[in-house]
Scaffold this motif. Structure first.
Motif, PDB file in Angstrom:
ATOM      1  N   CYS A 125      42.341  22.618  31.504  1.00  0.00           N
ATOM      2  CA  CYS A 125      42.193  21.469  30.589  1.00  0.00           C
ATOM      3  C   CYS A 125      41.797  20.201  31.332  1.00  0.00           C
ATOM      4  N   LYS A 160      33.980  17.115  29.320  1.00  0.00           N
ATOM      5  CA  LYS A 160      33.737  16.646  27.954  1.00  0.00           C
ATOM      6  C   LYS A 160      33.557  15.129  27.908  1.00  0.00           C
ATOM      7  N   CYS A 163      41.943  27.102  21.303  1.00  0.00           N
ATOM      8  CA  CYS A 163      41.394  27.471  22.603  1.00  0.00           C
ATOM      9  C   CYS A 163      42.455  28.246  23.392  1.00  0.00           C
ATOM     10  N   CYS A 199      38.111  20.673  32.046  1.00  0.00           N
ATOM     11  CA  CYS A 199      37.416  20.598  30.760  1.00  0.00           C
ATOM     12  C   CYS A 199      37.332  19.151  30.274  1.00  0.00           C
TER      13      CYS A 199
HETATM   14  S1  Q46 Z   1      40.945  20.740  26.946  1.00  0.00           S
HETATM   15 FE1  Q46 Z   1      41.968  22.666  27.344  1.00  0.00          FE
HETATM   16 FE2  Q46 Z   1      41.054  21.832  25.005  1.00  0.00          FE
HETATM   17 FE3  Q46 Z   1      39.327  22.276  26.971  1.00  0.00          FE
HETATM   18  S2  Q46 Z   1      40.308  23.974  27.996  1.00  0.00           S
HETATM   19 FE4  Q46 Z   1      40.569  24.339  25.806  1.00  0.00          FE
HETATM   20  S3  Q46 Z   1      42.571  23.471  25.375  1.00  0.00           S
HETATM   21  S4  Q46 Z   1      39.122  22.948  24.899  1.00  0.00           S
HETATM   22  S5  Q46 Z   1      41.086  20.253  23.468  1.00  0.00           S
END
Ligand code: Q46
Ligand code: ZN
Length: 300
Positions: free
Chosen positions: A130, A137, A223, A133
């Motif tokens: 996360c 993002k 996710c 990610c």
């Molecule tokens: S940050 Fe982590 Fe989310 Fe990326 S890896 Fe999945 S849960 S989508 S909002």
């Protein structure tokens, strides 16, 4: 129970407002909440070019739909994060909605376009998926917004998300995070686009009702990397409190924004630079996205 607005049979109860609505009046309430949030917080106007971040989940699909229906100038953006079937299915949901309603949509694919693999990067860097990610993002949404002349980026963060984030920031006494938390993150540099959260007073459940009542397709699954996330634990704890004392989440978040936030200060004197590789804003010589891309090239 009867709808508090039209007195027809109610289908939805909102305990925290001590209210019940029929389907039509719920949608009226929902739209009013969104418009009130946008106007009260000066998020954007009808002539602003708004980039709506969509993931295929109920919150962002609800936001996309309500902004389009209210006549805002929106373009949606979706990032395929390369998280197996989850990403494939979410892209399908988003593309179907755009096609069905003839709406503009920008799609980015981090594996195909930048060679980034969240799983590999998180293993190599010993960071959570996360965190990797989030870096990707934030960078891409901002870059696309800046490069294409958008004045604002809107995300589907809801009351549950915001209350859970607030709880986490308080438990860790993240002062600068507390100083920044809120429905609007203003533009602090010409290359950092303003970010807003028009759904911050609406719960996950209300967004769910909105998409169901409007028959909007959305991705039901979360996710896979969200399993075990601290934020989910905070949400569960807040849900327990909410169950016993309806309105807790709203009092917690809105109370903080109105009375608590002003006591926290952002870290001052952070020098903003331009990344030596891509030119985007960073606090170091090279931005974290460009560094990720380099690591990615060495591990693939
Ligand atoms: S940050 Fe982590 Fe989310 Fe990326 S890896 Fe999945 S849960 S989508 S909002
Ligand atoms: Zn860079």
């Amino acid at each position: 129970m009867k709808c508090i607005r039209c007195k027809k049979k109610a289908v939805i109860t909102l305990k925290r407002h001590n209210a019940a609505f029929c389907a039509e009046c719920f949608l009226h309430y929902y739209r009013n909440q969104v418009l009130k949030n946008i106007q009260k917080n000066k998020m954007f106007k009808k002539d602003d070019k708004v980039l709506v971040v969509v993931s295929g989940g109920k919150d962002s699909m609800a936001l996309w739909d309500v902004l389009v229906k209210e006549g805002y100038n929106v373009v949606a953006m979706y990032i395929n994060l390369g998280i197996g079937e989850y990403s494939n299915r979410s892209q399908e949901v988003v593309e179907n909605f755009a096609k069905k309603n003839n709406l503009p949509l920008i799609v980015k694919n981090i594996k195909e376009e930048f060679g980034l693999d969240i799983y590999k990067l998180s293993k190599t860097l010993k960071r959570s998926p996360c965190s990797v990610c989030g870096t990707i993002k934030r960078y891409l949404f901002n870059k696309v917004a800046y490069d294409n002349g958008f004045s604002v980026i809107a995300t589907g963060h809801n009351l549950d998300d915001e209350a859970a984030t607030l709880l986490g920031n308080i438990l860790n006494w993240g002062e600068s995070y507390l100083a920044r938390q809120g429905p609007v993150l203003p533009q602090t540099h010409p290359k950092l686009i303003k970010k807003v959260k028009p759904l911050y007073t609406l719960t996950e459940k209300e967004n769910m009702y909105y998409v169901l009542l409007n028959k909007i397709e959305f991705l039901h699954e979360e996710c896979p990397y969200s399993v075990g996330a601290r934020s989910i634990l905070y949400k569960e704890l807040l849900n327990e409190l909410e169950e016993k004392s309806p309105g807790t989440k709203q009092r917690f978040l809105i109370g903080f924004l109105e009375k608590g936030k002003k006591h926290f200060k952002e870290v001052e004197n952070i020098e903003l630079k331009e990344c030596k590789t891509c030119g985007h804003v960073t606090t170091t010589e090279e931005c974290s996205f460009c560094r990720l891309t380099k690591v990615s090239n060495t591990v693939s």
